[in-house]
Design a protein around this motif. Structure first.
Motif, PDB file in Angstrom:
ATOM      1  N   ILE A   1       1.329  -3.676 -14.380  1.00 30.58           N
ATOM      2  CA  ILE A   1       1.427  -2.339 -14.962  1.00 30.58           C
ATOM      3  C   ILE A   1       1.256  -1.349 -13.815  1.00 30.58           C
ATOM      4  N   PHE A   2       2.226  -0.442 -13.632  1.00 30.71           N
ATOM      5  CA  PHE A   2       2.223   0.468 -12.487  1.00 30.71           C
ATOM      6  C   PHE A   2       2.584   1.855 -12.981  1.00 30.71           C
ATOM      7  N   PHE A   3       1.730   2.857 -12.689  1.00 26.46           N
ATOM      8  CA  PHE A   3       1.966   4.183 -13.246  1.00 26.46           C
ATOM      9  C   PHE A   3       1.193   5.236 -12.453  1.00 26.46           C
ATOM     10  N   PRO A   4       1.688   6.488 -12.464  1.00 23.60           N
ATOM     11  CA  PRO A   4       0.975   7.574 -11.784  1.00 23.60           C
ATOM     12  C   PRO A   4      -0.183   8.085 -12.625  1.00 23.60           C
ATOM     13  N   LEU A   5      -1.266   8.507 -11.935  1.00 20.87           N
ATOM     14  CA  LEU A   5      -2.447   9.022 -12.635  1.00 20.87           C
ATOM     15  C   LEU A   5      -3.254   9.889 -11.684  1.00 20.87           C
ATOM     16  N   ASP A   6      -3.450  11.149 -12.055  1.00 19.79           N
ATOM     17  CA  ASP A   6      -4.304  12.070 -11.302  1.00 19.79           C
ATOM     18  C   ASP A   6      -3.937  12.131  -9.824  1.00 19.79           C
ATOM     19  N   GLY A   7      -2.641  12.191  -9.542  1.00 16.11           N
ATOM     20  CA  GLY A   7      -2.184  12.320  -8.168  1.00 16.11           C
ATOM     21  C   GLY A   7      -2.148  11.034  -7.372  1.00 16.11           C
ATOM     22  N   ARG A   8      -2.545   9.929  -7.965  1.00 14.98           N
ATOM     23  CA  ARG A   8      -2.486   8.627  -7.316  1.00 14.98           C
ATOM     24  C   ARG A   8      -1.620   7.691  -8.162  1.00 14.98           C
ATOM     25  N   PHE A   9      -1.566   6.427  -7.770  1.00 13.03           N
ATOM     26  CA  PHE A   9      -0.906   5.405  -8.581  1.00 13.03           C
ATOM     27  C   PHE A   9      -1.902   4.298  -8.893  1.00 13.03           C
ATOM     28  N   VAL A  10      -1.757   3.726 -10.089  1.00 11.97           N
ATOM     29  CA  VAL A  10      -2.606   2.621 -10.530  1.00 11.97           C
ATOM     30  C   VAL A  10      -1.724   1.397 -10.735  1.00 11.97           C
ATOM     31  N   LEU A  11      -2.162   0.268 -10.199  1.00 10.48           N
ATOM     32  CA  LEU A  11      -1.513  -1.020 -10.439  1.00 10.48           C
ATOM     33  C   LEU A  11      -2.531  -1.937 -11.105  1.00 10.48           C
ATOM     34  N   ILE A  12      -2.156  -2.525 -12.232  1.00 11.67           N
ATOM     35  CA  ILE A  12      -3.003  -3.496 -12.931  1.00 11.67           C
ATOM     36  C   ILE A  12      -2.281  -4.828 -12.908  1.00 11.67           C
ATOM     37  N   THR A  13      -2.969  -5.868 -12.445  1.00  5.03           N
ATOM     38  CA  THR A  13      -2.352  -7.188 -12.328  1.00  5.03           C
ATOM     39  C   THR A  13      -3.145  -8.208 -13.132  1.00  5.03           C
ATOM     40  N   SER A  14      -2.424  -9.050 -13.845  1.00  6.36           N
ATOM     41  CA  SER A  14      -3.027 -10.169 -14.564  1.00  6.36           C
ATOM     42  C   SER A  14      -2.665 -11.436 -13.795  1.00  6.36           C
ATOM     43  N   GLN A  15      -3.634 -12.025 -13.172  1.00  5.84           N
ATOM     44  CA  GLN A  15      -3.424 -13.191 -12.316  1.00  5.84           C
ATOM     45  C   GLN A  15      -4.443 -14.269 -12.652  1.00  5.84           C
ATOM     46  N   GLY A  16      -4.833 -14.309 -13.926  1.00  4.44           N
ATOM     47  CA  GLY A  16      -5.990 -15.076 -14.361  1.00  4.44           C
ATOM     48  C   GLY A  16      -7.123 -14.100 -14.605  1.00  4.44           C
ATOM     49  N   GLN A  17      -8.079 -14.504 -15.407  1.00  3.86           N
ATOM     50  CA  GLN A  17      -9.192 -13.610 -15.711  1.00  3.86           C
ATOM     51  C   GLN A  17     -10.218 -13.642 -14.578  1.00  3.86           C
TER      52      GLN A  17
ATOM     53  N   VAL B   1      -8.877  -9.494 -15.076  1.00  8.01           N
ATOM     54  CA  VAL B   1      -7.737  -8.670 -14.669  1.00  8.01           C
ATOM     55  C   VAL B   1      -8.192  -7.700 -13.584  1.00  8.01           C
ATOM     56  N   HIS B   2      -7.349  -7.499 -12.569  1.00  8.36           N
ATOM     57  CA  HIS B   2      -7.678  -6.604 -11.463  1.00  8.36           C
ATOM     58  C   HIS B   2      -6.944  -5.276 -11.595  1.00  8.36           C
ATOM     59  N   TRP B   3      -7.578  -4.201 -11.149  1.00  7.43           N
ATOM     60  CA  TRP B   3      -6.892  -2.916 -11.000  1.00  7.43           C
ATOM     61  C   TRP B   3      -6.956  -2.487  -9.540  1.00  7.43           C
ATOM     62  N   PHE B   4      -5.932  -1.735  -9.124  1.00  5.21           N
ATOM     63  CA  PHE B   4      -5.862  -1.169  -7.779  1.00  5.21           C
ATOM     64  C   PHE B   4      -5.460   0.296  -7.903  1.00  5.21           C
ATOM     65  N   VAL B   5      -6.103   1.166  -7.149  1.00  5.04           N
ATOM     66  CA  VAL B   5      -5.721   2.577  -7.053  1.00  5.04           C
ATOM     67  C   VAL B   5      -5.228   2.819  -5.634  1.00  5.04           C
ATOM     68  N   GLY B   6      -4.116   3.525  -5.499  1.00  4.18           N
ATOM     69  CA  GLY B   6      -3.578   3.765  -4.169  1.00  4.18           C
ATOM     70  C   GLY B   6      -2.416   4.729  -4.192  1.00  4.18           C
ATOM     71  N   ASP B   7      -1.530   4.559  -3.210  1.00  4.62           N
ATOM     72  CA  ASP B   7      -0.422   5.480  -3.011  1.00  4.62           C
ATOM     73  C   ASP B   7       0.913   4.730  -3.034  1.00  4.62           C
ATOM     74  N   PHE B   8       1.916   5.372  -3.621  1.00  9.13           N
ATOM     75  CA  PHE B   8       3.248   4.801  -3.769  1.00  9.13           C
ATOM     76  C   PHE B   8       4.215   5.547  -2.864  1.00  9.13           C
ATOM     77  N   ASP B   9       4.838   4.828  -1.933  1.00  8.25           N
ATOM     78  CA  ASP B   9       5.860   5.378  -1.052  1.00  8.25           C
ATOM     79  C   ASP B   9       7.216   5.018  -1.656  1.00  8.25           C
ATOM     80  N   GLU B  10       7.861   6.006  -2.285  1.00  2.00           N
ATOM     81  CA  GLU B  10       9.133   5.731  -2.943  1.00  2.00           C
ATOM     82  C   GLU B  10      10.222   5.332  -1.954  1.00  2.00           C
ATOM     83  N   THR B  11      10.201   5.935  -0.769  1.00  2.33           N
ATOM     84  CA  THR B  11      11.236   5.628   0.217  1.00  2.33           C
ATOM     85  C   THR B  11      11.150   4.183   0.677  1.00  2.33           C
TER      86      THR B  11
END
Length: 538
Positions: free
Chosen positions: A274-290, A292-302
């Motif tokens: 799950i990948f989406f913008p939030l409060d000026g950053r981007f959030v990635l949520i990954t399910s890779q086994g329990q 579940v992990h979340w990551f906050v960071g920056d998305f370079d579209e280019t």
């Protein structure tokens, strides 16, 4: 798509409209093509109706056997019977919230994946609807795996999912409503452009376990992420892949590359990214086994790259494969799959309560707030009950009016001189054999699951506790208001613990506990007798 209440009213589907009249200008030599297309469309509609009728009938039959099971949650989303897993296709449209979910209508084990469907006007009161998506047997489909939803530029919704078949590798397919003006979006049809994405889009790159499309918008562009791995699940190359739409109909896509490789070398595969913008950053949520992990960071579209700056755990216990509603809402709303319900009940698993998401003002980390935190106070006519204790030395059994199998608690606990402080819910008449919730100043523990939670000495812990028969969700927070005011603390919304517990209808009492010394002040506000997600069948 991982491997692994009352019976609803049976809603009658409106008959599918017949084919439109043929224009008189069609040359006779082309009439056979039109006839073929009309015939194929009619056959697809007939198959859809037959398969969905069979699936819905199976659920209705099973529902009669499980509707009186006292362990079934009543205000969490679940089908009337049989298996549920991942939430899918979250939509907000014409004032209604739509939640779809993975569903086996033929038993309480995984298999025969369809998409179940529920709808709400307020995220509090839910109505079950007939099954929305089905495996198209005539097209070789065996399962309709997980995916997402989006509203296109022309205002019409579109569902994306992974089509699973023995006859072809995984493909990303789409469905559109039969009638986009239907407020409940009851009837769906497979898009004629399917497959929307096939494995060939990757060129010479082989993606294993390729599935679970999540579609989002950013800077007037529409993107999709899918999960998988690049080395046949050997570990170290679990990836999230990025695609970009090339037309407004969202039927043509280009492959942008690997957006993210999971940093843990032992992770073999990413599901349900799950990948989406939030409060000026981007959030990635990954399910890779329990968990579940979340990551906050920056998305370079280019560069089509995501660079995380913070990471954490979404839920410290029995939650997997969440999805997030972003489009047309003020703040992202997350649902997850609560697993861990034992087999043999005739029903299996449910969805989490909806969670609002924010990025912490102080620490830049993902925060989760229960959407129902204030709203359920408005959804019940029952008087709220208050209890205050200046200090507690050992244990106290609360009065019977502070009890129930489906309740909401707003609790303030102060450790004081105690070694730990907390409460038991779902205890017997003497206050024994309850489900323990404990705080020791450094961690929060719920039914044996412990999560780190460090408060400054003297601070009180604010807990929102949701008990729904065999389902318990516990969240430390002061609420969304603290975030909006910029006064949220690092502990606000930072931990969530969800547990499936054994339920005995004779055990509904609450006991307060302080161990190793006297506690500080304790305050409890309770509202209970929550509203079931569907009205009983007449």
């Amino acid at each position: 798509m991982p491997r692994s209440a009352a019976s609803p009213p049976i809603l009658t589907r409106e008959p599918s409209p017949g084919p439109a009249s043929l224009p008189i200008c069609v040359p006779l030599r082309h009439l056979w093509i039109v006839f073929l297309l009309v015939t194929i469309n009619a056959q697809a509609q007939d198959e859809r109706e037959a398969l969905l009728t069979k699936a819905n009938t199976s659920v209705a039959t099973a529902a009669e056997k499980v509707k009186d099971d006292p362990s079934r949650p009543i205000y969490h989303i679940l089908p009337a019977a049989n298996w549920l897993n991942d939430p899918n296709g979250l939509l907000f449209r014409n004032g209604k919230y739509h939640t779809f979910f993975q569903h086996n209508p033929y038993g309480d084990e995984w298999g025969h994946m369809h998409w179940g469907h529920a709808v709400s006007n307020d995220l509090v009161h839910w109505e079950r609807l007939p099954i929305a998506l089905w495996p198209s047997k005539s097209k070789g489909e065996d399962h309709v795996f997980s995916g997402s939803a989006i509203t296109r530029a022309d205002g019409t919704p579109m569902l994306f999912y992974t089509s699973i078949s023995d006859k072809h590798p995984p493909e990303q397919w789409a469905a559109i409503p039969e009638d986009a003006n239907d407020p409940n979006l009851l009837t769906w049809k497979k898009h004629p452009a399917n497959p929307i994405l096939a494995e060939s889009i990757h060129g010479e790159t082989k993606v294993h376990e390729w599935r679970d499309p999540y579609v989002f918008q950013h800077n007037a562009k529409t993107y999709m992420v899918c999960g998988g791995n690049l080395n046949a699940s050997q570990g170290g190359q679990a990836v999230v892949l990025l695609y970009q739409a090339e037309n407004e109909e969202l039927t043509k896509w280009s492959y942008r590359g690997v957006l993210f490789t999971h940093p843990d070398p032992e992770v073999k595969n990413v599901e349900c990214p799950i990948f989406f913008p939030l409060d000026g950053r981007f959030v990635l949520i990954t399910s890779q086994g329990q968990p579940v992990h979340w990551f906050v960071g920056d998305f370079d579209e280019t560069k089509a790259a995501f660079t995380p700056t913070a990471r954490g755990i979404l839920d410290h216990s029995q939650v997997y494969a969440p999805s997030v509603l972003v489009q047309n809402v003020d703040r992202p709303i997350l649902f997850g799959w609560i697993n861990g319900v034992p087999p043999g009940k005739g029903w299996r698993h449910c969805l989490t309560l909806p969670r609002q998401l924010s990025i912490g003002r102080l620490d830049g980390r993902l925060k989760q707030y229960p959407y129902l935190f204030l709203r359920e106070l408005l959804s019940t006519n029952e008087p709220h009950r208050f209890l205050t204790r200046e200090s507690l030395k050992e244990t106290e059994l609360l009065p019977p009016e502070f009890s129930g199998p489906s309740l909401w608690l707003n609790v303030h606990l102060t450790l004081g001189d105690a070694r730990s402080v907390g409460l038991d819910v779902l205890a017997d008449a003497e206050g024994k054999d309850g489900v323990p919730i404990r705080f020791d100043g450094k961690s929060l523990e719920v039914a044996g699951t412990k999560a780190p939670l460090d408060l400054p000495p003297g601070d009180s812990l604010h807990l929102a506790i949701y008990v729904d028969h065999s389902i318990i969700e516990v969240i430390p927070l002061r609420g969304e208001a603290a975030y909006i005011a910029g006064t949220d603390t690092p502990t606000d919304g930072s931990v969530w613990i969800t547990r499936v517990v054994d339920f005995d209808p004779t055990r509904t009492r609450i006991t307060l506990h302080a161990q190793g010394g006297p506690s500080g002040p304790i305050d409890i506000l309770q509202a209970h007798t929550m509203t079931p997600i569907s009205p009983p069948t007449p």
